[in-house]
Design a protein around this motif. Structure first.
Motif, PDB file in Angstrom:
ATOM      1  N   PHE A 251       0.831  -1.203   0.000  1.00  0.00           N
ATOM      2  CA  PHE A 251       0.000   0.000   0.000  1.00  0.00           C
ATOM      3  C   PHE A 251       0.868   1.257   0.000  1.00  0.00           C
ATOM      4  O   PHE A 251       2.092   1.192   0.113  1.00  0.00           O
TER       5      PHE A 251
ATOM      6  N   THR B 245       1.029   3.375   2.433  1.00  0.00           N
ATOM      7  CA  THR B 245       1.756   3.322   3.698  1.00  0.00           C
ATOM      8  C   THR B 245       2.312   1.916   3.848  1.00  0.00           C
ATOM      9  O   THR B 245       1.695   0.951   3.410  1.00  0.00           O
TER      10      THR B 245
ATOM     11  N   VAL C  94       2.655   0.088   6.425  1.00  0.00           N
ATOM     12  CA  VAL C  94       2.017  -0.682   7.504  1.00  0.00           C
ATOM     13  C   VAL C  94       2.902  -1.809   8.059  1.00  0.00           C
ATOM     14  O   VAL C  94       2.487  -2.958   8.142  1.00  0.00           O
TER      15      VAL C  94
ATOM     16  N   LEU D 296       4.852  -3.584  11.254  1.00  0.00           N
ATOM     17  CA  LEU D 296       4.556  -3.738  12.671  1.00  0.00           C
ATOM     18  C   LEU D 296       5.762  -3.246  13.466  1.00  0.00           C
ATOM     19  O   LEU D 296       6.865  -3.774  13.315  1.00  0.00           O
ATOM     20  N   GLU D 297       5.545  -2.240  14.287  1.00  0.00           N
ATOM     21  CA  GLU D 297       6.657  -1.553  14.967  1.00  0.00           C
ATOM     22  C   GLU D 297       7.391  -2.431  15.970  1.00  0.00           C
ATOM     23  O   GLU D 297       8.506  -2.123  16.353  1.00  0.00           O
ATOM     24  N   TRP D 298       6.732  -3.471  16.428  1.00  0.00           N
ATOM     25  CA  TRP D 298       7.357  -4.314  17.441  1.00  0.00           C
ATOM     26  C   TRP D 298       8.114  -5.485  16.830  1.00  0.00           C
ATOM     27  O   TRP D 298       8.613  -6.345  17.539  1.00  0.00           O
ATOM     28  N   ARG D 299       8.178  -5.506  15.494  1.00  0.00           N
ATOM     29  CA  ARG D 299       8.918  -6.579  14.841  1.00  0.00           C
ATOM     30  C   ARG D 299      10.087  -5.995  14.051  1.00  0.00           C
ATOM     31  O   ARG D 299       9.961  -4.923  13.462  1.00  0.00           O
TER      32      ARG D 299
ATOM     33  N   LEU E  46       6.360 -12.295   8.638  1.00  0.00           N
ATOM     34  CA  LEU E  46       4.960 -12.292   9.087  1.00  0.00           C
ATOM     35  C   LEU E  46       4.069 -12.994   8.062  1.00  0.00           C
ATOM     36  O   LEU E  46       3.114 -13.684   8.403  1.00  0.00           O
TER      37      LEU E  46
ATOM     38  N   TYR F 278      14.655  -2.080  13.460  1.00  0.00           N
ATOM     39  CA  TYR F 278      13.219  -1.943  13.695  1.00  0.00           C
ATOM     40  C   TYR F 278      12.673  -0.811  12.831  1.00  0.00           C
ATOM     41  O   TYR F 278      13.411   0.110  12.473  1.00  0.00           O
TER      42      TYR F 278
ATOM     43  N   ARG G 216      11.146   1.894  13.267  1.00  0.00           N
ATOM     44  CA  ARG G 216      11.374   3.299  13.646  1.00  0.00           C
ATOM     45  C   ARG G 216      12.769   3.771  13.237  1.00  0.00           C
ATOM     46  O   ARG G 216      13.034   4.967  13.208  1.00  0.00           O
TER      47      ARG G 216
ATOM     48  N   LYS H 244      11.267   1.688   4.508  1.00  0.00           N
ATOM     49  CA  LYS H 244      10.058   1.007   4.992  1.00  0.00           C
ATOM     50  C   LYS H 244       9.268   0.449   3.815  1.00  0.00           C
ATOM     51  O   LYS H 244       8.748  -0.663   3.859  1.00  0.00           O
TER      52      LYS H 244
ATOM     53  N   ARG I 175       7.882  -7.973   1.952  1.00  0.00           N
ATOM     54  CA  ARG I 175       6.829  -8.762   2.611  1.00  0.00           C
ATOM     55  C   ARG I 175       5.794  -9.240   1.589  1.00  0.00           C
ATOM     56  O   ARG I 175       5.246 -10.335   1.705  1.00  0.00           O
TER      57      ARG I 175
END
Lengths: 284, 262
Positions: free
Chosen positions: A100, A102, A104, A106-109, A117, A149, A151, A158, A165
């Motif tokens: 997409f 954005t 999208v 996952l910030e914790w991965r 994922l 990560y 961030r 990103k 992905r």
């Protein structure tokens, strides 16, 4: 290319050769809201050829994204049917990858775990696919970033992770909805070139539907460009981009690429995408 | 890279120092004012003791205060834990099932307005004199921020992520544990911190209504016997308890959310 051609008959855009991956037959979408119904997409028939890169350009709200979500099976059409490999799409189609506007993530991965994922969500053990994921990230210009990560990444990086992905499970169909429109112009150029390379590497194993507002980008990347009218969107024209690959982005402003872009702008002008200034003459 | 990193670290350390030093400094100034103004204005100890009197009262009664801290701590922590689990479960239920949302959410918001303190005496009739009525009061007060914030977190998942989710064909269970729940965690922690602050208030209020132990009980005892320095010492103990419990949640948050953007 025939600049004199009028609106292409929608049927002519869907030759029923046996080598189509995706076929749309009279697919339309109407949204019902509190204030009434809105037709997002007029009945559209279209075939996406196996292994081709199909760019879709059109103004905002012309139903480009709706087209994509209906092909992916995430949103059912109000009329008509979508088939992929001959099979009716009546639920989310699982052999596709989606990217997409954005990313999208996952910030914790970590970057690697974000890519993996795709396997975890399908209930597949991701461990045997780690090396492949790292190699894919490398090929997308993310060498040595797999442990970072989200961030810690720039917008362009990103977006590369999001593309990785979408490709890691070797889908036959890659659906991209304005994936480069949130990054700066130079990063966008680089991403276009990298995407061309990835698609060339995969050849006929990968079919791409690429939605964009960016005319030059559509021409540079596309084997064909589908030009859409304002809402309710329909196909204004399908243009074969007859240029050898790899194409050079340096040529985007030159000769043939520029001629195709100019032609698309003419089409946009004809179907009323641009608002006419008064002093331009009283044509319409 | 390393230069930037050490620079950032130094700046961070400086920030940490000023976040402690600035409010700490203000407290010291206020305490000093208190210490000197109270005798200067000839205020009686039973009305307003000076900080040193409070300190010595606290030290002399340290065993008493400790003895009364445990019940309050127990009520707060147990009530908070129940509220957290219950709040998460209810938030998941109302966000997952529209019918439950329609049924439950208006009632939840309605019961938020009910002054729970007003019904505390009723709990004594229903649940007797032990820990139960106090824990229930804590749960009732601490429950709402958990539900509201967790539900907010679960509903703010971007539509693209939902679509991606469905295209990957994940079961609801897997999608919940791998995506929705971790996605809602930052919001959950906002709710948990608020819940912890409210939990202590719930425990003290319940002890005010009826109790034979706990810091709320000690406050009432000190007040009715005009032991104002002890009263203040109990307030200090209560504050320390609240700050420590709050910091436990903050620490947990920092560990759980360590990889995310702050």
């Amino acid at each position: 290319m025939d600049p004199a051609a009028g609106l292409t008959d929608v049927r002519a855009a869907s030759p029923t050769t046996g080598d189509d991956l995706v076929t749309l037959d009279g697919v339309a979408k109407t949204y019902t809201t509190a204030t009434g119904t809105t037709q997002a997409l007029s009945p559209t028939s279209l075939a996406i050829r196996r292994g081709e890169f199909l760019s879709v350009v059109g103004p905002s709200g012309c139903g480009k994204s709706t087209l994509l979500t209906m092909i992916s099976g995430l949103v059912p059409p109000t009329a008509g049917e979508v088939r992929i490999d001959g099979e009716l799409v009546d639920r989310p189609y699982r052999h596709c990858g989606i990217a997409f506007q954005t990313s999208v993530l996952l910030e914790w991965r970590s970057v690697l775990d974000n890519v993996l994922l795709q396997f975890e969500m399908r209930g597949i053990d991701p461990a045997p696919h780690r090396d492949k994921a790292v190699a894919l990230l490398d090929s997308l210009g993310l060498e040595g970033s797999s442990r970072l990560y989200p961030r810690e990444l720039s917008g362009g990086m990103k977006q590369r992770v999001s593309i990785a992905r979408a490709l890691i499970h070797d889908p036959s169909l890659l659906l991209m909805d304005e994936p480069f429109s949130a990054v700066d112009a130079l990063t966008r150029d680089q991403l276009s070139m990298d995407l061309q390379q990835v698609c060339m590497d995969r050849g006929r194993d990968l079919t791409v539907l690429f939605i964009t507002h960016h005319i030059e980008e559509a021409v540079f990347l596309g084997d064909r460009v589908l030009v859409m009218t304002p809402r309710p969107g329909r196909i204004a024209e399908v243009i074969d981009i007859d240029l050898p690959r790899p194409r050079r982005l340096e040529d985007a402003g030159r000769e043939k690429q520029a001629a195709y872009a100019a032609h698309i702008r003419e089409t946009f002008s004809r179907v009323g995408v641009y608002r006419r200034n008064q002093h331009e003459g009283g044509q319409a | 890279m390393t230069e930037i990193a050490t620079g950032a670290r130094r700046r961070k350390a400086g920030n940490a120092l000023s976040t402690l030093a600035y409010p700490g400094g203000l407290c010291l100034v206020l305490l000093a004012l208190w210490q000197f103004l109270v005798p200067a204005l000839d205020v009686e100890t039973s009305v307003l003791p000076v900080p040193t009197e409070i300190l010595s009262a606290g030290w002399e009664n340290r065993d008493l205060i400790r003895e009364h801290t445990w019940p309050t701590l127990l009520e707060t922590v147990v009530g908070f834990a129940i509220a957290a689990v219950l709040g998460i479960v209810v938030a998941v239920a109302i966000t997952a099932v529209p019918a439950i949302h329609k049924t439950l959410y208006p009632l939840l918001v309605g019961s938020l307005v009910v002054p729970k303190i007003a019904i505390a005496p009723l709990f004594v009739i229903w649940f007797g004199f032990g820990y139960t009525p106090k824990i229930i009061m804590v749960v009732l007060i601490a429950f709402f921020p958990v539900v509201v914030d967790m539900a907010l977190g679960l509903t703010s998942i971007p539509p693209e992520l939902r679509m991606l989710n469905r295209s990957m064909g994940a079961s609801r269970w897997r999608a919940f544990w791998k995506i929705s729940f971790p996605f809602a965690l930052p919001n959950l922690f906002i709710g948990l911190k608020l819940a912890m602050a409210l939990a202590i208030i719930g425990a003290i209020v319940a002890e005010f209504v009826q109790s034979s132990q706990g810091l709320g009980y000690l406050l009432l005892q000190a007040n009715s016997t005009l032991q104002t320095p002890l009263f203040f010492a109990a307030i200090v103990a209560l504050t320390v308890l609240g700050v420590v419990l709050y910091m436990v949640i903050e620490l947990l948050e920092a560990v759980v959310l360590r990889t995310r953007r702050r």
